[in-house]
Structure formats: structure tokens, C-alpha cells
Design a protein around this motif. Structure first.
Motif, PDB file in Angstrom:
ATOM      1  N   SER A 154       0.864  -1.336  -0.022  1.00  0.00           N
ATOM      2  CA  SER A 154      -0.057   0.046   0.020  1.00  0.00           C
ATOM      3  C   SER A 154       0.699   1.197  -0.062  1.00  0.00           C
ATOM      4  CB  SER A 154      -0.948   0.041   1.252  1.00  0.00           C
ATOM      5  OG  SER A 154      -1.550   1.075   1.589  1.00  0.00           O
ATOM      6  N   ASP A 155       0.604   1.989  -0.871  1.00  0.00           N
ATOM      7  CA  ASP A 155       1.153   3.598  -0.842  1.00  0.00           C
ATOM      8  C   ASP A 155       0.355   4.461  -0.112  1.00  0.00           C
ATOM      9  OD1 ASP A 155       2.857   5.611  -1.587  1.00  0.00           O
ATOM     10  OD2 ASP A 155       2.470   5.582  -3.837  1.00  0.00           O
ATOM     11  N   ARG A 156       0.463   4.087   1.124  1.00  0.00           N
ATOM     12  CA  ARG A 156      -0.615   4.785   1.893  1.00  0.00           C
ATOM     13  C   ARG A 156      -0.240   6.397   2.256  1.00  0.00           C
ATOM     14  NH1 ARG A 156       0.077   0.203   5.825  1.00  0.00           N
ATOM     15  NH2 ARG A 156       1.701   0.981   7.509  1.00  0.00           N
ATOM     16  N   TYR A 157       0.977   6.713   2.267  1.00  0.00           N
ATOM     17  CA  TYR A 157       1.454   8.055   2.534  1.00  0.00           C
ATOM     18  C   TYR A 157       1.636   8.791   1.098  1.00  0.00           C
ATOM     19  CZ  TYR A 157       3.157   6.554   6.941  1.00  0.00           C
ATOM     20  OH  TYR A 157       3.262   6.075   8.175  1.00  0.00           O
ATOM     21  N   ARG A 158       0.889   8.401  -0.003  1.00  0.00           N
ATOM     22  CA  ARG A 158       1.165   9.096  -1.386  1.00  0.00           C
ATOM     23  C   ARG A 158       0.595  10.543  -1.390  1.00  0.00           C
ATOM     24  NH1 ARG A 158      -2.241   6.218  -5.008  1.00  0.00           N
ATOM     25  NH2 ARG A 158      -0.689   4.835  -5.111  1.00  0.00           N
TER      26      ARG A 158
END
Length: 398
Positions: free
Chosen positions: A159-163
């Protein structure tokens, strides 16, 4: 197509982009010239201001990230420096996605149209299928390809959850901070044996210096635009000569920009490491100091006159996670708190160079100098700054 907003440098949290949004045609051509395949959908567009980025799903279901940069910032030779380090880490089981580059080199600037052979000097780099084929007689150069270079990355797992977060944001929680530190330690262990020399003084590149005045002098000697910019300022009166003893630390290629937005996640585990644009030959403790500086202080709040919101808990978790996979030497424990005021100087002077020479944006160059360079240095001389360095010294010694 209207260009989406990106993170702003200073006056506004969001701003109009310096570089135009990637078009569907550019994306299709970059994919065809590197990995092959046809795009089915653009799933997201990046908000980072220094390049144009898009996440793409192919008709096959494969996912890629296409990134475009001006060739004056990175050409294929410069990208090859980064890609070789990424391949070294990948070979040692650090989860770094595969990447290939296409487009402009200093000698030939050309992005093939879909299906066109790749010209010598514009090779796809760093992939196992990367090759160069002879070009025909057509030397037509597309106007965009004359100015830009393209990277096409396989999408990393997780997951690229800080994008959508600003790059200076803290971690979501202590679990992420601990995992980020542990992965950084593993990366430094894996980096051993990569013996490439330090990179030239390119725009947007971190660099290691043992004293503040020496850092300014180093960049002034190598960046004419920065020399002219600082020539109108009494910078020696504005910069305290912070110093750190680099004796006893071993040079090492490092990632250079370690924070949550450059990591992908599977729960509280780092599943991929992305963005090696600042990678260079520094030291492991420099990289760790950068990781702390990027996430533990609310520099945006400080710029607006607010509190620093120092995350002592995340500093502790990050260092403990790091030492769980790569214990610091005694020299590194001593050096770590002393490096904090110094780690951002090299990058910020290179960013000023970028604004002056590539983006042609004097206003952002002035913001970078006053707020993000001098502002950081001044804060480290406050009570809060001294307390943070004392905390780091204590945690590192455990």
C-alpha cells in the motif's frame, strides 16, 4: 487537460505544477519503449512538484509507475547511477522495484514513438531485457522528448498509504516508524560492497559535509548559479558553523531521502522502497540522520510561526528499529546528533540550484534559502532543537 495541483514550496500548501501533466500519449510511448504493453487506465497522478508521475494499469493487469523529469535534472546517464545501486540492493533482497529509463541523454535526446526502435544513447537501462537497436534514417526529435527523460518502474507490492502526504510528515504510528528504521538498517547492510564513486554535483542531490561553512563553500565552487545567488547575501553572517567529526565512519552508498512517502507498506512491514533520486555515496549515519530530520519535526508549522511538534516517540522507535538490524558503532552514536543540523544543507543548496537553473523560479529559490535552509539551521540552535539532539544522543547510546 487541466494540470492538477501539486504540493507547494512555501506560500501555499498546493500550487500549480512547474511541469505539465503526463499525457496519455507520453505514457503509452514510454511503456512501449521500455516494458511493452498497452495502458488500460491511469489510476493516480502524483502530487510531488519536482517531476510528473502517474500510476498506470495495463490491459494485462500489470501495474507500472511512469515518471517524467527534465533532462537538465536527470538524463539517462544520471539515472543509470541510481539504477545500478537499486539493482545491487535488489540482488541482496531489498524490495526495490525494477525500473527502466528511456528518453534523453546529453548527446542524443529522443523518445521513440510506439513501436519505433530505440536509438543508441537513449537505451532502456537497468532491466534484464534492456537493449539498444539501430535507428533508421529518421532523426525527427519530438519537442517533449528533447526536454524530458522518462523512468518506468514496476509498481512495488503493498500500500502506498503516504502518497497524499507532504514529504515532511510524521509516520502514521510507532509501528511504521519502527519498521522504517529496521528496513533502513537492512538496506545499509545490503549496500556494503557497492563501490561506485560519489555522484557529480547534480541539481537536487543530497551531499555529506562535516561543517556548515564548508558545505556552502563546496556548493559555491561547483554551482555557478548558487554562487551568484549567495554573492548578494552575507551568508557567512547568517550561518552558524555547525560541525561534526566524520572520523571513523565508513563511506557508503545510501538512499538519501528516507521517509514514509518513499516506502510501500503491508500492515507494519515495509514491502517496497522507492525513489532513489537522492542516492549517493555518503555514510549510513548520514542516512539515518536524514530519516529523523524528514519526519520528526513539523517544519511547515515552524515556518508559519507554530510549534515544532517534535515526535520524540517516533525518533525513539526509528532508532531502535534501525539498531535491531544494524547496530550503530560508537563513532556513529557520537556523530548522529551532531549531524542533524548539517544533513539538509547539501540538499537545500542543490534545490536552490534547481530553482535557479532549471525551474527558473527565483521566488522558490528565496523561500528555499530563507525558510528551508536558514530556518532549519536556526531551529537547531533553539531549546527545542538542543533537546531533540540530546534525546537522540541518549537513545542512540542504549
Amino acid at each position: 487537460m487541466a494540470d492538477a495541483q501539486v504540493f507547494g514550496m512555501g506560500d501555499e500548501p498546493l500550487a500549480a505544477p512547474t511541469w505539465p501533466t503526463l499525457t496519455e500519449d507520453e505514457i503509452a510511448r514510454a511503456l512501449a519503449a521500455t516494458w511493452g504493453g498497452s495502458p488500460a487506465a491511469i489510476e493516480w497522478r502524483g502530487m510531488r512538484p519536482l517531476s510528473s508521475t502517474a500510476g498506470v494499469r495495463l490491459t494485462s493487469g500489470e501495474q507500472f509507475v511512469v515518471k517524467r523529469m527534465p533532462v537538465a535534472l536527470r538524463d539517462t546517464v544520471a539515472l543509470g547511477e541510481e539504477h545500478r545501486f537499486m539493482a545491487h540492493l535488489r540482488d541482496r533482497r531489498i524490495p526495490v522495484p525494477e525500473v527502466r529509463a528511456i528518453g534523453a541523454s546529453r548527446s542524443r535526446r529522443h523518445l521513440p514513438r510506439s513501436g519505433e526502435p530505440i536509438a543508441p544513447g537513449t537505451e532502456a537501462t537497468s532491466g534484464p531485457r534492456a537493449s539498444s537497436r539501430a535507428q533508421g534514417d529518421d532523426e525527427t526529435v519530438d519537442s517533449a522528448a528533447d526536454r524530458f527523460v522518462y523512468e518506468v518502474h514496476r509498481a512495488g507490492s503493498g500500500s502506498d498509504r503516504y502518497r497524499a502526504d507532504f514529504s515532511w510528515s510524521p509516520y502514521r504510528d510507532l509501528g511504521d516508524a519502527m519498521a522504517a528504521g529496521a528496513t533502513l538498517g537492512r538496506l545499509h547492510v545490503a549496500a556494503a560492497g557497492f563501490d561506485a564513486p560519489a555522484r557529480p554535483a547534480r541539481p537536487l542531490l543530497a551531499s555529506l559535509h562535516g561543517d556548515a561553512v564548508g558545505a556552502f563553500e563546496w556548493h559555491i565552487a561547483r554551482r555557478p548559479a548558487v554562487a551568484r545567488f549567495l554573492g548578494n547575501r552575507d551568508w557567512r553572517a547568517e550561518v552558524r558553523d555547525w560541525r561534526a567529526d566524520l572520523t571513523g565512519v565508513v563511506p557508503l552508498w545510501t538512499q538519501g531521502d528516507w521517509h514514509g512517502t518513499n516506502l510501500l507498506w503491508n500492515h507494519h512491514e515495509v514491502s517496497a522502497v522507492i525513489d532513489f533520486g537522492l542516492a549517493d555515496r555518503t555514510t549510513a549515519v548520514f542516512d539515518l540522520a536524514t530519516a529523523i530530520e524528514r519526519t520528526a519535526v513539523d517544519w511547515v508549522s515552524l515556518r508559519e510561526g507554530g510549534p515544532a511538534h517534535v515526535r520524540a516517540d517516533q525518533i525513539t522507535a526509528l532508532i531502535q528499529g534501525y539498531q535491531s538490524t544494524r547496530p550503530l558503532s560508537q563513532a556513529e552514536r557520537t556523530l548522529l546528533p551532531d549531524l542533524l543540523p548539517l544533513v539538509h544543507i547539501g540538499y537545500e543548496l542543490s534545490e536552490i540550484d534547481y530553482f535557479l537553473t532549471i525551474a527558473q523560479d527565483l521566488r522558490n529559490a528565496e523561500i528555499a534559502y530563507e525558510d528551508w535552509l536558514l530556518g532549519h539551521l536556526r531551529w537547531y540552535d533553539t531549546a527545542d532543537g538542543r533537546d531533540m539532539r540530546a534525546l537522540i544522543r541518549e537513545v542512540a547510546a542504549r
